[in-house]
Design a protein around this motif. Sequence first.
Motif, mmCIF file in Angstrom:
data_model
loop_
_atom_site.group_PDB
_atom_site.id
_atom_site.type_symbol
_atom_site.label_atom_id
_atom_site.label_comp_id
_atom_site.label_asym_id
_atom_site.label_seq_id
_atom_site.Cartn_x
_atom_site.Cartn_y
_atom_site.Cartn_z
ATOM 1 N N TYR A 546 4.188 2.454 -11.194
ATOM 2 C CA TYR A 546 5.540 1.977 -10.925
ATOM 3 C C TYR A 546 5.651 0.593 -11.548
ATOM 4 O O TYR A 546 5.346 -0.425 -10.903
ATOM 5 C CB TYR A 546 5.817 1.925 -9.424
ATOM 6 C CG TYR A 546 5.652 3.265 -8.733
ATOM 7 C CD1 TYR A 546 6.636 4.250 -8.832
ATOM 8 C CD2 TYR A 546 4.505 3.536 -8.007
ATOM 9 C CE1 TYR A 546 6.477 5.481 -8.209
ATOM 10 C CE2 TYR A 546 4.344 4.757 -7.376
ATOM 11 C CZ TYR A 546 5.324 5.726 -7.482
ATOM 12 O OH TYR A 546 5.165 6.935 -6.871
ATOM 13 N N LYS A 549 6.372 -2.790 -9.908
ATOM 14 C CA LYS A 549 6.483 -2.549 -8.473
ATOM 15 C C LYS A 549 5.192 -2.033 -7.857
ATOM 16 O O LYS A 549 5.221 -1.372 -6.809
ATOM 17 C CB LYS A 549 7.629 -1.570 -8.196
ATOM 18 C CG LYS A 549 8.986 -2.081 -8.660
ATOM 19 C CD LYS A 549 10.095 -1.104 -8.360
ATOM 20 C CE LYS A 549 11.452 -1.661 -8.792
ATOM 21 N NZ LYS A 549 12.560 -0.719 -8.470
ATOM 22 N N ASP A 550 4.038 -2.308 -8.493
ATOM 23 C CA ASP A 550 2.776 -1.809 -7.946
ATOM 24 C C ASP A 550 1.665 -2.857 -8.020
ATOM 25 O O ASP A 550 0.490 -2.515 -8.092
ATOM 26 C CB ASP A 550 2.349 -0.523 -8.667
ATOM 27 C CG ASP A 550 2.347 -0.670 -10.182
ATOM 28 O OD1 ASP A 550 2.610 -1.797 -10.679
ATOM 29 O OD2 ASP A 550 2.086 0.326 -10.880
ATOM 30 N N THR A 590 3.988 -7.665 -5.423
ATOM 31 C CA THR A 590 4.383 -6.785 -4.331
ATOM 32 C C THR A 590 3.535 -7.145 -3.111
ATOM 33 O O THR A 590 2.659 -8.007 -3.175
ATOM 34 C CB THR A 590 4.177 -5.323 -4.728
ATOM 35 O OG1 THR A 590 2.822 -5.147 -5.190
ATOM 36 C CG2 THR A 590 5.123 -4.929 -5.852
ATOM 37 N N ASN A 591 3.774 -6.456 -2.003
ATOM 38 C CA ASN A 591 2.996 -6.762 -0.804
ATOM 39 C C ASN A 591 1.525 -6.426 -0.995
ATOM 40 O O ASN A 591 0.645 -7.176 -0.593
ATOM 41 C CB ASN A 591 3.548 -5.996 0.393
ATOM 42 C CG ASN A 591 4.867 -6.587 0.875
ATOM 43 O OD1 ASN A 591 5.102 -7.794 0.745
ATOM 44 N ND2 ASN A 591 5.730 -5.740 1.418
ATOM 45 N N THR A 592 1.243 -5.259 -1.611
ATOM 46 C CA THR A 592 -0.121 -4.818 -1.871
ATOM 47 C C THR A 592 -0.189 -4.247 -3.273
ATOM 48 O O THR A 592 0.831 -4.076 -3.938
ATOM 49 C CB THR A 592 -0.559 -3.735 -0.859
ATOM 50 O OG1 THR A 592 0.297 -2.578 -0.997
ATOM 51 C CG2 THR A 592 -0.490 -4.262 0.570
ATOM 52 N N THR A 596 1.209 2.191 -4.546
ATOM 53 C CA THR A 596 2.474 2.672 -4.009
ATOM 54 C C THR A 596 3.627 1.839 -4.570
ATOM 55 O O THR A 596 3.443 0.720 -5.027
ATOM 56 C CB THR A 596 2.481 2.584 -2.474
ATOM 57 O OG1 THR A 596 2.289 1.215 -2.082
ATOM 58 C CG2 THR A 596 1.368 3.449 -1.888
ATOM 59 N N LYS A 597 4.822 2.404 -4.497
ATOM 60 C CA LYS A 597 6.006 1.735 -5.035
ATOM 61 C C LYS A 597 6.570 0.777 -4.002
ATOM 62 O O LYS A 597 6.856 1.163 -2.866
ATOM 63 C CB LYS A 597 7.046 2.780 -5.429
ATOM 64 C CG LYS A 597 8.291 2.213 -6.091
ATOM 65 C CD LYS A 597 9.236 3.331 -6.493
ATOM 66 C CE LYS A 597 10.474 2.789 -7.182
ATOM 67 N NZ LYS A 597 11.399 3.878 -7.580
ATOM 68 N N GLN A 598 6.736 -0.492 -4.401
ATOM 69 C CA GLN A 598 7.239 -1.524 -3.505
ATOM 70 C C GLN A 598 8.174 -2.444 -4.276
ATOM 71 O O GLN A 598 8.114 -2.521 -5.501
ATOM 72 C CB GLN A 598 6.081 -2.347 -2.922
ATOM 73 C CG GLN A 598 4.976 -1.527 -2.269
ATOM 74 C CD GLN A 598 3.726 -2.364 -2.061
ATOM 75 O OE1 GLN A 598 3.797 -3.487 -1.565
ATOM 76 N NE2 GLN A 598 2.585 -1.830 -2.445
ATOM 77 N N ASN A 599 9.016 -3.150 -3.564
ATOM 78 C CA ASN A 599 9.858 -4.156 -4.207
ATOM 79 C C ASN A 599 9.001 -5.351 -4.612
ATOM 80 O O ASN A 599 8.009 -5.677 -3.963
ATOM 81 C CB ASN A 599 10.963 -4.609 -3.252
ATOM 82 C CG ASN A 599 11.978 -3.511 -2.984
ATOM 83 O OD1 ASN A 599 12.255 -2.681 -3.860
ATOM 84 N ND2 ASN A 599 12.519 -3.489 -1.781
ATOM 85 N N TYR A 600 9.397 -6.011 -5.690
ATOM 86 C CA TYR A 600 8.651 -7.193 -6.116
ATOM 87 C C TYR A 600 9.449 -8.463 -5.852
ATOM 88 O O TYR A 600 10.680 -8.440 -5.714
ATOM 89 C CB TYR A 600 8.264 -7.092 -7.591
ATOM 90 C CG TYR A 600 9.412 -7.070 -8.577
ATOM 91 C CD1 TYR A 600 9.962 -8.260 -9.062
ATOM 92 C CD2 TYR A 600 9.938 -5.868 -9.067
ATOM 93 C CE1 TYR A 600 11.003 -8.260 -9.973
ATOM 94 C CE2 TYR A 600 10.974 -5.850 -9.974
ATOM 95 C CZ TYR A 600 11.507 -7.042 -10.425
ATOM 96 O OH TYR A 600 12.535 -7.027 -11.330
ATOM 97 N N ARG A 601 8.729 -9.590 -5.785
ATOM 98 C CA ARG A 601 9.332 -10.879 -5.495
ATOM 99 C C ARG A 601 8.552 -11.952 -6.253
ATOM 100 O O ARG A 601 7.458 -11.674 -6.771
ATOM 101 C CB ARG A 601 9.298 -11.149 -4.000
ATOM 102 C CG ARG A 601 7.899 -11.262 -3.403
ATOM 103 C CD ARG A 601 7.953 -11.530 -1.900
ATOM 104 N NE ARG A 601 6.642 -11.795 -1.318
ATOM 105 C CZ ARG A 601 5.837 -10.855 -0.850
ATOM 106 N NH1 ARG A 601 6.220 -9.575 -0.883
ATOM 107 N NH2 ARG A 601 4.666 -11.182 -0.332
#
Length: 626
Positions: A546, A549-550, A590-592, A596-601
């Motif tokens: 992703y 986002k990964d 991302t958080n981890t 897995t697909k996660q939002n990025y910041r």
Amino acid sequence: MQFLRKILIILLLALSGFSLFAQQHVSVPLDSPVYSIIDTAALRGIVAAPGSSRPWTELTVSGLLQTIIDSSKTNDTEKAVAKKYLAALQLDEGFHWKELSYSVKAPIADSEASLVADLGINGLGSVGITDPLGRGLDTIIDLDIKGDMGNNLSYGSNLSVGVFSINRQASKAYNDYDLNPTHTSVVDGETKYGYGPDRIKGTADDGQDDPTRYTLTGLFPYTFNPQWDGPAGNFKGKWNGYTDFPDPWSFGYQVRGELNASFLDNRLFFGFGRIRRDYGPAGNGASLVLNANATPFFALEMKASPFDWLHFSALSGILERSNWDADEINQNAFSLNMIEIDTKYFYIDIGSSVVWPKRFELGYLFPMNMYYIYQMAIGDNDDPYFFGDIVAKYPGVGKLWLSASVTGMELGDGLSGIFNLDRSCYALQAGTEIVFPWLPFASVQFRWTKLEPYMYTHKPVNVPWYTTAMEQNYTNNAYPLGYYLNPNSDEFLLRLESLFLPEASAHVQYQLIRHGAEYGPGKVDGSSPLDYDDYQHDGEQIRQKYFLKDGAYSWQNVIKLGASYDFSTMGLPLKLSLDAGLVITSWTRTNTADGTKQNYRPMDGDWAAYYKNSVVPVITLGFKVF
């Protein structure tokens, strides 16, 4: 009658000089400005490009430059620019001190033999304003010898000897790992593909066993290209080769050469040599399959153009690996072929290429084969690629293109695996180039290029012909044969360039390069040139991808202004070039980084200690004497 006789004599002298001193079938190096001139002229419908496999020969380039000079679509400045570069290919017999060259001819059978020898000095100095200061310096002496043996055979040889000093900075994040200092170094942000014990299977990895990463802060991203062959030795007497960089002052050499023949009114060409090549319609440096930035290698090459609209090219050669510690597992050959259909408004090409451990494999030596399919018919032991380009053109306005190179595909449910599974490994490029009519020989190019995870990498393979697993990365001397980015990256590039005077050129360029982290807690599998994908063969679940986002990703904004000026018209055999700009790097997370697909910041928290934002001014000054 006297007037007609004089005209005939002048024409014969002009033609004889043209055939002699444009060393007919020797190639024009890919870094020559003539390619930019011809590409821009082709956009405007002044000339038709002679196929997308480069380099082109001096005879071909001379003919295209003459067409540009004779065209009613070029202004006086553009004609003067073309005349300057045409004259450089047509030196008179004798010594020329401004070029530090000597030309001679002699009769041979019913034709003539010619020889041109010239000497030049090139240098490049680059500084990145960081703490400590980043720098890269080199000075190279070039001896070039080329000539003709009759009308069909040409030869060329180049020997370069130089001194180099390129400092690099180890990633601070990696210092926390107390890494084994004997590990092979890899430049972070510069594509350098690994081997043997330093390879990393793309499962979750804490970075503990990774080799040290370095950053070349003294250079613009992805612009480093080694100008030496084999090992480079420092002045303390240690030969450091490609396992190290010449951090101290070092010396090295590079040898290039070619022997070429052309027949049937230059529609059938055979070449044998060690040179740089570029295959693709988007111009030098844009190819996904064989790029001008790839290091040179020996190959047998053929090109055929039975019709003006149909071209076929093929080559087979031997790849190189100068790391002496890994020679037993890096013994690869390379084959490529491409067929092109080129009309006034439309262009298409398809082809295949393959990296294969050396052996006597007739199917790869046969130029008319489809290598991607053939390798599956003989055991699936090699690293094949299938590629294609489509171009829409409108003369006088510009062109649009779409390019793809595919090495593996996993469809998944409803074809979703093409976009989300690591086993789907490919590169894509979309771009446009338009005429910029307000400046001589000017164009604006915009392109987007995307390399999926693991692109240009390959797992070590146990093949029947060797007793150990063999490396099959799509590389030569640890640098990619294709596009210059690292895997799991994309790039937006916008560039305006112009040769606005016979003596001067200028360009403005912006790049946004996004790339997955190769180390640390936010490492994204398949982002490092050292990674390899073997989930399917190990029975593991195929990992998903992703982009952005990964895990952790770097965002590099590169702004660059450049110009060059040739002082030869003022009586000085000197050419200077200057590039200046900023490299602005920021990171997202991302958080981890568990696939897995996660939002990025924007980068924050405990990861921020590993991934540092930066702003680095970079200045590069080059010179050429003779």
